[in-house]
Enzyme design. Structure first.
Site, mmCIF file in Angstrom:
data_model
loop_
_atom_site.group_PDB
_atom_site.id
_atom_site.type_symbol
_atom_site.label_atom_id
_atom_site.label_comp_id
_atom_site.label_asym_id
_atom_site.label_seq_id
_atom_site.Cartn_x
_atom_site.Cartn_y
_atom_site.Cartn_z
ATOM 1 N N LYS A 69 0.812 -1.195 0.000
ATOM 2 C CA LYS A 69 0.000 0.000 0.000
ATOM 3 C C LYS A 69 0.855 1.259 0.000
ATOM 4 O O LYS A 69 0.373 2.357 -0.245
ATOM 5 C CB LYS A 69 -0.886 0.007 1.269
ATOM 6 C CG LYS A 69 -1.772 -1.200 1.407
ATOM 7 C CD LYS A 69 -2.416 -1.236 2.791
ATOM 8 C CE LYS A 69 -3.158 -2.528 2.978
ATOM 9 N NZ LYS A 69 -3.420 -2.793 4.407
ATOM 10 N N GLY A 70 2.151 1.078 0.302
ATOM 11 C CA GLY A 70 3.022 2.236 0.522
ATOM 12 C C GLY A 70 3.119 3.178 -0.662
ATOM 13 O O GLY A 70 3.257 4.388 -0.500
ATOM 14 N N GLU A 88 8.078 3.567 -6.579
ATOM 15 C CA GLU A 88 8.272 3.093 -5.200
ATOM 16 C C GLU A 88 8.209 4.261 -4.233
ATOM 17 O O GLU A 88 8.661 5.361 -4.552
ATOM 18 C CB GLU A 88 9.666 2.447 -5.071
ATOM 19 C CG GLU A 88 9.708 0.992 -5.486
ATOM 20 C CD GLU A 88 9.241 0.051 -4.390
ATOM 21 O OE1 GLU A 88 8.719 0.519 -3.354
ATOM 22 O OE2 GLU A 88 9.387 -1.166 -4.571
ATOM 23 N N ASP A 141 15.302 0.950 0.553
ATOM 24 C CA ASP A 141 16.181 0.891 1.724
ATOM 25 C C ASP A 141 17.325 -0.087 1.406
ATOM 26 O O ASP A 141 18.318 0.286 0.779
ATOM 27 C CB ASP A 141 15.336 0.477 2.920
ATOM 28 C CG ASP A 141 16.075 0.515 4.240
ATOM 29 O OD1 ASP A 141 17.161 1.103 4.283
ATOM 30 O OD2 ASP A 141 15.573 -0.038 5.238
ATOM 31 N N LYS A 170 17.097 5.579 0.549
ATOM 32 C CA LYS A 170 17.921 5.528 1.772
ATOM 33 C C LYS A 170 19.143 4.671 1.456
ATOM 34 O O LYS A 170 19.145 3.478 1.723
ATOM 35 C CB LYS A 170 17.129 4.877 2.920
ATOM 36 C CG LYS A 170 16.052 5.742 3.513
ATOM 37 C CD LYS A 170 15.693 5.362 4.947
ATOM 38 C CE LYS A 170 15.157 3.974 5.104
ATOM 39 N NZ LYS A 170 14.571 3.714 6.451
ATOM 40 N N PHE A 225 13.967 5.602 10.405
ATOM 41 C CA PHE A 225 12.691 5.013 10.021
ATOM 42 C C PHE A 225 11.694 6.146 9.813
ATOM 43 O O PHE A 225 11.535 7.011 10.673
ATOM 44 C CB PHE A 225 12.197 4.022 11.075
ATOM 45 C CG PHE A 225 11.084 3.152 10.555
ATOM 46 C CD1 PHE A 225 11.375 2.060 9.755
ATOM 47 C CD2 PHE A 225 9.756 3.457 10.831
ATOM 48 C CE1 PHE A 225 10.348 1.262 9.237
ATOM 49 C CE2 PHE A 225 8.726 2.666 10.319
ATOM 50 C CZ PHE A 225 9.033 1.571 9.521
ATOM 51 N N ASP A 268 4.126 3.536 6.659
ATOM 52 C CA ASP A 268 3.382 3.277 7.897
ATOM 53 C C ASP A 268 4.269 2.864 9.054
ATOM 54 O O ASP A 268 5.444 2.502 8.879
ATOM 55 C CB ASP A 268 2.357 2.162 7.649
ATOM 56 C CG ASP A 268 3.019 0.791 7.537
ATOM 57 O OD1 ASP A 268 4.006 0.669 6.775
ATOM 58 O OD2 ASP A 268 2.573 -0.150 8.219
ATOM 59 N N ARG A 280 -0.080 6.351 7.373
ATOM 60 C CA ARG A 280 0.112 6.451 5.913
ATOM 61 C C ARG A 280 -0.502 7.737 5.370
ATOM 62 O O ARG A 280 -0.099 8.232 4.328
ATOM 63 C CB ARG A 280 -0.575 5.269 5.210
ATOM 64 C CG ARG A 280 0.080 3.927 5.443
ATOM 65 C CD ARG A 280 -0.520 2.909 4.476
ATOM 66 N NE ARG A 280 -0.285 1.540 4.881
ATOM 67 C CZ ARG A 280 0.806 0.838 4.604
ATOM 68 N NH1 ARG A 280 1.785 1.404 3.928
ATOM 69 N NH2 ARG A 280 0.933 -0.411 4.991
HETATM 70 P P1 5GP Z 1 13.994 -2.713 1.264
HETATM 71 O O1 5GP Z 1 14.821 -2.763 2.505
HETATM 72 O O2 5GP Z 1 13.746 -4.066 0.690
HETATM 73 O O3 5GP Z 1 14.561 -1.719 0.262
HETATM 74 O O4 5GP Z 1 12.595 -2.101 1.706
HETATM 75 C C1 5GP Z 1 11.505 -2.913 1.891
HETATM 76 C C2 5GP Z 1 10.313 -2.166 2.393
HETATM 77 O O5 5GP Z 1 10.551 -1.807 3.734
HETATM 78 C C3 5GP Z 1 9.934 -0.878 1.700
HETATM 79 O O6 5GP Z 1 9.218 -1.058 0.502
HETATM 80 C C4 5GP Z 1 9.065 -0.275 2.766
HETATM 81 O O7 5GP Z 1 7.786 -0.843 2.727
HETATM 82 C C5 5GP Z 1 9.774 -0.710 4.022
HETATM 83 N N1 5GP Z 1 10.632 0.375 4.532
HETATM 84 C C6 5GP Z 1 11.954 0.595 4.334
HETATM 85 N N2 5GP Z 1 12.359 1.697 4.970
HETATM 86 C C7 5GP Z 1 11.248 2.193 5.580
HETATM 87 C C8 5GP Z 1 10.991 3.355 6.400
HETATM 88 O O8 5GP Z 1 11.857 4.189 6.696
HETATM 89 N N3 5GP Z 1 9.715 3.515 6.846
HETATM 90 C C9 5GP Z 1 8.693 2.649 6.544
HETATM 91 N N4 5GP Z 1 7.483 2.916 7.042
HETATM 92 N N5 5GP Z 1 8.895 1.553 5.785
HETATM 93 C C10 5GP Z 1 10.147 1.346 5.302
#
Ligand code: 5GP
Length: 183
Positions: free
Chosen positions: A48-49, A102, A106, A134, A155, A162, A168
């Site tokens: 949903k992000g 996206e 992260d 990030k 975070f 969320d 959100r």
């Molecule tokens: P990845 O680490 O695989 O790049 O990120 C996976 C998912 O973790 C992202 O799509 C997002 O849903 C969640 N995520 C990563 N960093 C954050 C953050 O700072 N805040 C929130 N709410 N979700 C995050």
């Protein structure tokens, strides 16, 4: 309209205001418009992000676009980005120009997994457009072609992001206090 939304108690500061997000989104829309002039563009996003950013970005792109959504469920902490697809794409993207929209990248592991999944549908090209990057914790080497903000390793919540399903709908992006995250 947006300044009235109070900062949640778990947060310590607004990182990107609604105005800064709107500016960044408009700039990204203009970049996509230039990059895909004369093309039919398929915007794909992940529920949903990605919902808020997708809705605003699509309106900032002055091209013929289609919008489609994937929904995924992470397998768990050890899954290294592997996700279970709970809603697949509705449209056939074979031979299309695709942009994966996206909210945040992260470690990049989820995105890497999704990109492989999307490439399996045979698009002509796939680029990534993220509102927030990030890079500090990046593990997967992925090429992010379009980015709005490069964020610190905190975070974040708001504008689609969320905390346990909440926040959100904040019109801005805020940092969550380290103690809330157990840091
Ligand atoms: P990845 O680490 O695989 O790049 O990120 C996976 C998912 O973790 C992202 O799509 C997002 O849903 C969640 N995520 C990563 N960093 C954050 C953050 O700072 N805040 C929130 N709410 N979700 C995050």
């Amino acid at each position: 309209m947006t300044a009235q939304m109070p900062l949640p108690p778990e947060c310590d500061a607004v990182l990107y205001s609604a105005e800064q997000i709107a500016e960044a989104t408009d700039a990204l829309g203009a970049q996509l418009t230039r990059a895909y002039t004369g093309e039919q563009l398929r915007l794909l996003s992940v529920l949903k992000g990605g919902l808020m950013f997708m809705a605003d970005l699509a309106r900032a792109v002055q091209l013929d676009v289609t919008m489609d959504f994937l929904a995924v469920q992470p397998y768990g902490p050890g899954a290294r980005g592997a996700v279970r697809v709970t809603k697949d794409l509705d449209d056939d993207i074979a031979d299309s120009r695709v942009v994966l929209v996206e909210d945040i990248v992260d470690t990049g592991l989820t995105l890497n997994y999704l990109l492989n999944l999307i490439k399996g549908h045979g698009p002509r090209s796939v680029d990534v457009c993220t509102l927030i990057d990030k890079p500090a914790r990046r593990i997967a080497q992925i090429d992010v072609a379009f980015r709005g903000f490069e964020a610190p390793d905190r975070f974040l919540v708001g504008y689609g992001l969320d905390l346990g399903g909440k926040y959100r709908n904040l019109p801005y992006v805020a940092t969550v206090r380290d103690e809330v995250m157990g840091l």
